[in-house]
Design an enzyme around this catalytic site. Structure first.
Site, PDB file in Angstrom:
ATOM      1  CG  HIS A  32      -1.891   1.090   1.296  1.00 31.67           C
ATOM      2  ND1 HIS A  32      -3.006   1.147   0.488  1.00 31.67           N
ATOM      3  CD2 HIS A  32      -1.944   2.206   2.073  1.00 31.67           C
ATOM      4  CE1 HIS A  32      -3.692   2.236   0.761  1.00 31.67           C
ATOM      5  NE2 HIS A  32      -3.074   2.897   1.721  1.00 31.67           N
ATOM      6  CG  HIS A  83     -10.403   4.099   2.364  1.00 34.19           C
ATOM      7  ND1 HIS A  83     -11.037   4.255   3.564  1.00 34.19           N
ATOM      8  CD2 HIS A  83      -9.079   4.215   2.641  1.00 34.19           C
ATOM      9  CE1 HIS A  83     -10.146   4.482   4.520  1.00 34.19           C
ATOM     10  NE2 HIS A  83      -8.953   4.458   3.981  1.00 34.19           N
ATOM     11  NE  ARG A 104      -6.814  13.659   6.690  1.00 29.45           N
ATOM     12  CZ  ARG A 104      -7.779  12.742   6.795  1.00 29.45           C
ATOM     13  NH1 ARG A 104      -9.040  13.125   6.926  1.00 29.45           N
ATOM     14  NH2 ARG A 104      -7.493  11.457   6.787  1.00 29.45           N
TER      15      ARG A 104
END
Length: 733
Positions: A32, A83, A104
């Protein structure tokens, strides 16, 4: 991590890492975070960034978001993330925090978030996992809607694809677009020692191990990993957005990073390694929600947190801004000349690692094995149905084609009042008031069924469709992001799919002159149940950003609307390319046939020409032909505009195709245009491959081939089927 990794770490360090350092390696060396399988393949995208395509790239690959110059000093920050695993285990929180994280990423560049898009993939809603699929849809859509609505960022587009390959691994990809002036851009790289590190937000125990959780297959026991899913707080995020933008205006913020995967250990090490410095952290200064150990502080993935590197002496000024918004903020460290990460807890050194070791995981050399599933179809076996009206109605009701209004009506797509073309069309259009009448167009695309049958061709199709969608609103593509969603790369067939899709995206993007400026890789989207592998279809979802010179010329805007008497024109011919088509899957339950091929030279010319006639205000409606083919595109044009169409395809059928093939083949390069009768000659003179196929009028969709009405349907009946299908699937009608 495996035994070889541990041996390598011990050899370079000259000692065994302690339990905190080991957790940091586990997270930062995860697939990841480190792209250990894909990084070498991703270098193929380098060829898309050249002298011609790079002129408007302000920040390219390697930061939390890319930044593209739109006009003068007005720039756009763009980012795309997945996600996936969290959204299968806990759909509401998994999807909500996916939105929070991507917002963000854009915010960390100093940009104000102005739009979200959500490409989603779910399992077979009519299959054996149908109840679970509905539960996942409800949770994911509510998570995205609640979070996006509460932070005041409109969700303006996306897509929703259904396939049984996603039964055990749904995909939640999210795109965010932000607005920033060039002189206010902040990067995620701290480039000088002596800067103070300020952590915004409080740290709790949620999300510990999230990065490593996202780097493995889901199993029947994955439900137990719910603590790896973070929990979001949209109100805190809204305050964070406002406070960060205010802090940026001071000019004292030198670098900024979102705390995402791997938490504080990831943000601090990546910020410093990227800028060529190191850092010293004082963990007792971190604001905690509950008592935590140094280990938990370093790897927690609590949401709504940012790390700022600020000028020494400005700490109080910056912290006061965040206090005003009732956000915790504290100085937790500083940048140092040595390229190491040193973390102390109450004076005791608990972490001391060289950043080049922590941030440069060894890459894997994996083997691929060809797994081409495309095969010829047998027209003798696949008979043409007698009633093509019934076929078209059934396609309009199919999950991949029907209206997704049930989804997007839960999103506020008009907050910030920039949205010109709303969800439900081929591309979203936003006006950018700072450079009005200029605007931007946004689209996400991928047909995973094509990619399963022929990964290279499927990926090329994704790029072609994105460019086609932008052409329908007169937009020029200026940047592309990719979200590569694949199964377990340790299996040679999946690695081959990944390599082929990247090659297809890179080749097509290079040809269409679109720079690939960022993206995300999500692997291990595969579940093993009772020893049987269930990989997802290879899904290289892409986002393409387009520039619209004048939003007032976009079809459907102001007085530029389709009306009775308009002439219908189609670009490109239709071929027998039924592989992976919605018609074959829904009506004949087969995926056989040739996947549509993209004639890059021809299509590039078509899209440039369509873009020009749209920009001139000569087009009152433009619809992309993709899933469901020509008949579905015509039906959607009629339904979305509440008007009839009279079409004759006799002259157009140059390839003498069987009626059902002509109506439902998904040949690339086709756009249906509606133009005023007085403009048709001008439009035709500007298009190199175009055919008149009918006119607008009445209250029915009539399609003739060789004097025979093959389709004759009332628009109201089509609307009913198109709009009611999804609520029915969700058990609401």
């Amino acid at each position: 991590m495996d035994e070889n990794d541990l041996k390598y770490i011990e050899k370079v360090l000259g000692r065994k890492p302690n339990h905190i350092e080991l957790a940091m390696f586990e997270n930062l060396w995860s697939e990841h975070c480190a792209y250990r399988t894909s990084k070498k393949l991703l270098r193929m995208f380098a060829k898309t960034v050249n002298e011609k395509t790079s002129k408007n790239i302000v920040v390219g690959i390697g930061d939390d978001a890319a930044v593209i110059r739109l006009k003068n000093d007005i720039c756009l920050a763009i980012a795309m993330e997945s996600h996936n695993h969290p959204s299968y285990i806990d759909p509401y929180n998994g999807a909500a925090t996916g939105v929070g994280g991507i917002v963000r990423d854009v915010l960390s560049m100093g940009a104000k978030p102005i739009a979200l898009l959500d490409p989603l993939r779910f399992g077979d809603i009519f299959g054996k996992e149908g109840d679970k699929v509905r539960w996942l849809i409800e949770g994911v859509v509510k998570g995205i809607g609640d979070y996006g609505n509460r932070i005041g960022v409109p969700t303006v587009g996306g897509e929703c694809e259904f396939d049984s390959s996603f039964d055990y691994n749904n995909l939640v990809n999210v795109v965010c677009v932000g607005l920033v002036k060039e002189n206010e851009i902040i990067t995620g790289k701290a480039k000088e020692p002596g800067l103070s590190l300020i952590l915004i937000g409080s740290t709790g125990r949620d999300g510990i191990g999230g990065a490593s959780f996202a780097s493995k297959d889901l199993t029947e026991e994955s439900e137990e990993e719910r603590p790896s899913v973070q929990v979001g707080d949209a109100f805190s995020e809204k305050c964070l957005i406002d406070a960060v933008l205010e802090a940026v205006k001071t000019g004292k913020v030198k670098a900024m990073k979102d705390l995402g995967a791997a938490g504080l250990s990831g943000a601090s090490s990546e910020m410093c390694y990227g800028g060529g410095v190191g850092c010293e952290l004082y963990l007792e200064n971190v604001v905690l929600r509950e008592p935590l150990t140094p280990y938990e502080i370093m790897v927690s993935e609590s949401q709504e947190r940012m790390l700022l590197a600020v000028e020494p002496g400005s700490e109080e000024e910056i912290i006061e801004i965040f206090k005003k918004y009732e956000l915790p903020a504290s100085v937790i460290g500083k940048t140092i000349p040595e390229k190491r990460i040193i973390a102390k807890y109450k004076g005791e050194v608990v972490v001391d690692l060289p950043l080049d070791l922590l941030c440069e995981a060894p890459l894997y050399d994996r083997e691929g094995k060809e797994d081409l599933k495309e095969k010829e179809d047998d027209k003798e076996k696949i008979k043409m149905p007698e009633d093509l009206n019934a076929v078209l109605l059934k396609l309009l009701e199919s999950p991949n084609i029907c209206s997704k209004e049930w989804i997007y009506q839960q999103y506020d797509h008009e907050v910030q009042i920039r949205t010109v073309v709303k969800p439900g069309k081929d591309a979203a259009v936003l006006r950018i008031n700072e450079v009005y009448p200029m605007g931007i167009a946004l689209t996400t695309d991928c047909n995973s069924r094509y990619c399963k049958l022929n990964p290279y061709v499927g990926a090329v199709n994704a790029v072609a469709e994105a460019v086609r969608n932008l052409a329908t609103v007169g937009a020029e593509p200026i940047a592309m992001l990719d979200n590569l969603n694949f199964g377990n790369p340790e299996r040679p067939e999946r690695f081959w799919q990944l390599a082929e899709c990247i090659k297809g995206l890179a080749d097509a993007a290079e040809f269409f002159e679109i720079p690939v400026v960022g993206g995300n890789v999500s692997l291990y989207n595969e579940t093993v149940i009772e020893g049987k592998e269930h990989p997802i279809n290879p899904t290289p979802a892409i986002f393409v950003l387009g520039k619209v010179e004048d939003v007032e010329k976009v079809p459907g805007v102001l007085d530029n609307k389709i009306k009775e008497g308009d002439i219908l024109i189609i670009t490109n011919e239709t071929k027998d390319e039924m592989g992976g088509s919605e018609y074959y899957k829904v009506i004949h339950n087969t995926e056989e046939g040739r996947v549509p091929r993209v004639d890059l030279e021809k299509e590039k010319k078509i899209y440039e020409e369509v873009r020009e006639v749209v920009k001139e205000g000569l087009v009152s409606e433009a619809v992309d032909c993709s899933r469901g083919g020509l008949a579905v595109a015509l039906a959607k044009m009629a339904v979305l505009n509440n008007i009839g169409l009279e079409v004759d395809l006799t002259e157009y059928n140059k390839n003498n195709l069987r009626d059902d093939i002509l109506l439902f083949s998904e040949t690339s390069g086709r756009i249906i245009l509606a133009v005023r009768d007085e403009n048709k000659d001008k439009v035709l003179s500007k298009l190199s491959s175009a055919y008149i196929i009918g006119k607008v009028g009445g209250s029915r969709l009539k399609i003739k081939i060789n004097e025979k009405d093959v389709v004759n349907l009332d628009v109201e009946e089509m609307k009913k089927r198109y709009y009611e299908a999804f609520p029915k699937m969700m058990g609401e009608l």
